[in-house]
Design a protein around this motif. Structure first.
Motif, mmCIF file in Angstrom:
data_model
loop_
_atom_site.group_PDB
_atom_site.id
_atom_site.type_symbol
_atom_site.label_atom_id
_atom_site.label_comp_id
_atom_site.label_asym_id
_atom_site.label_seq_id
_atom_site.Cartn_x
_atom_site.Cartn_y
_atom_site.Cartn_z
ATOM 1 N N GLN A 137 80.061 25.461 -96.187
ATOM 2 C CA GLN A 137 80.504 25.907 -97.500
ATOM 3 C C GLN A 137 81.462 25.084 -98.037
ATOM 4 O OE1 GLN A 137 81.361 30.155 -97.662
ATOM 5 N NE2 GLN A 137 79.636 30.825 -96.363
ATOM 6 N N LYS A 177 80.134 25.786 -88.003
ATOM 7 C CA LYS A 177 79.068 25.091 -88.758
ATOM 8 C C LYS A 177 79.012 25.975 -90.136
ATOM 9 C CE LYS A 177 74.397 23.974 -88.348
ATOM 10 N NZ LYS A 177 73.042 23.865 -87.432
ATOM 11 N N ALA A 178 78.749 27.068 -90.022
ATOM 12 C CA ALA A 178 78.561 27.852 -91.519
ATOM 13 C C ALA A 178 79.715 27.695 -92.341
ATOM 14 C CB ALA A 178 78.342 29.311 -91.211
#
Length: 419
Positions: free
Chosen positions: A123, A118-119
């Protein structure tokens, strides 16, 4: 039509550089052919053919030592075909193709990938503007999230295809690109594996696409599209953005048409469709701006979609509506949106490749179509069918190629002049 020409340019540019022939559900013709080893015996001219590639490799800066090491002791792969075979993306009914490509198991695995990274995906989306669910869906359709990347020696596969298909310069070009990758030291030969058609890693990039689009997510070294999910996801997003993806614009959406809908045009702005009473099937508002195409894959009686410019970018990965729509809908499901709301018509008769070619031929003769006679209905064919339907006052003019359209085209062609 401007949007059609733009899509074709993407195919001739990005997709020929990419020519993603790997995928699991979405592999083009050569990837699906599975001849028996006995069908392609070793040829004594293979070694001689390889040596003719040296000037091309040398011109790209490949060292002789790299060239010789790549082909040492190599014999052609007997599994490499000398001709193409049927293509599931164009020959399999979209309903069946979608069922396989967006299966419950794949939706579940895609959700896990979306959550795990997810992170990083956030980005990646910030950098390239491509939504995480679209990137993950492409990863899923191409290789089932890394489960089906292929185990063939890419250099041997491409050398075999270049030799057997000397009518296709693509394979020799991709072989040279593979040698460039080896010479740069980006990946060990033992790791450089993929489909026997030459597609590599999670994105199923051909070697030339690897050189152009593959990225290291954190810039720590050469891109690793085999073992590093962040690099795979970033590389897919980079390819789509370079192919023309517009940030902030959805690929499109399933819609519901009002009773008595005006089928006089399949191409309008999103606001114009909204003014005609078209609404999304899941309650989301239609985009406030942008051009859209109405796509009715089973005619007016089946599910309806409005496609944005970004849909044609998905076709830069694979020029098939079954592929692009399945990828898009898989992305929706991975994100947690509802599945298909429209129902496929009961008893729909699937058109054969020969029947589709006949429709295209008759449309061309009647002056409605100027594309290839290939038995594959893309937007150019749908627009031609729609134009014929409008001319013949067929209601609804849904752009759907059916046995009834073929019958009416034959009747028109057989009618005496002036009638």
């Amino acid at each position: 039509m401007r949007r059609i020409a733009r899509s074709r340019n993407l195919l001739l540019g990005s997709a020929l550089a990419l020519f993603v022939w790997g995928g699991t559900e979405a592999a083009p013709a050569l990837e699906k052919a599975q001849p028996s080893p006995a069908a392609a015996p070793a040829d004594s001219g293979f070694r001689q053919f390889l040596q003719t590639a040296w000037p091309l490799a040398q011109a790209k800066g490949v060292r002789r030592a790299t060239f010789d090491a790549a082909f040492e002791g190599m014999e052609p792969d007997p599994a490499a075909p000398s001709a193409a075979s049927p293509q599931a993306e164009f020959d399999k009914p979209l309903k069946s193709y979608l069922t396989d490509a967006a299966s419950p198991q794949r939706i579940s695995r895609g959700g896990d990938v979306l959550t795990k990274w997810k992170a990083d995906l956030a980005q990646i989306e910030e950098r390239f503007g491509v939504p995480g669910e679209i990137v993950v869906a492409a990863y899923g359709v191409e290789t089932d999230f890394g489960r089906a990347m292929g185990g063939k020696d890419i250099v041997r596969s491409l050398a075999s295809l270049a030799y057997r298909r000397q009518d296709r310069a693509l394979f020799l070009d991709e072989l040279i690109a593979a040698l460039v990758i080896l010479d740069k030291g980006d990946v060990d030969r033992a790791k450089m594996r993929g489909s026997w058609a030459g597609a590599m890693g999670g994105p199923q990039f051909m070697p030339s696409a690897y050189l152009k689009y593959a990225l290291s997510y954190d810039g720590s070294g050469p891109p690793d599209i085999w073992d590093r999910p962040q690099d795979i996801l970033a590389s897919i997003a980079h390819f789509l953005r370079q192919s023309g993806w517009r940030p902030g614009l959805p690929w499109g959406m399933e819609v519901v048409l009002p009773a008595g809908f005006d089928f006089s045009s399949l191409h309008r702005g999103f606001p114009a469709f909204a003014a005609l009473g078209v609404v999304s099937a899941d309650g989301r508002p239609l985009p406030a701006a942008g051009e859209a195409t109405l796509f009715l894959p089973s005619g007016a009686a089946g599910p309806a979609f409005l496609l944005s410019e970004n849909y044609w970018v998905l076709k830069a990965y694979n020029n098939s509506d079954s592929y692009a729509l399945s990828l898009a809908l898989l992305g929706n499901r991975i994100l947690g949106r509802p599945g298909l709301q429209g129902r496929w018509p009961a008893g729909e008769i699937a058109m054969s490749r020969a029947q589709k070619s006949e429709i295209q031929t008759l449309l061309r003769t009647a002056g409605f179509y100027r594309g290839d006679i290939d038995g594959r209905f893309g937007q150019a064919s749908r627009d031609a069918i729609h134009a014929f339907q409008v001319s013949a006052r067929i209601d609804p003019a849904d752009g759907f190629g059916s046995p009834d359209v073929l019958k009416k085209l034959k009747e028109q062609a057989a009618a005496p002049p002036g009638r």
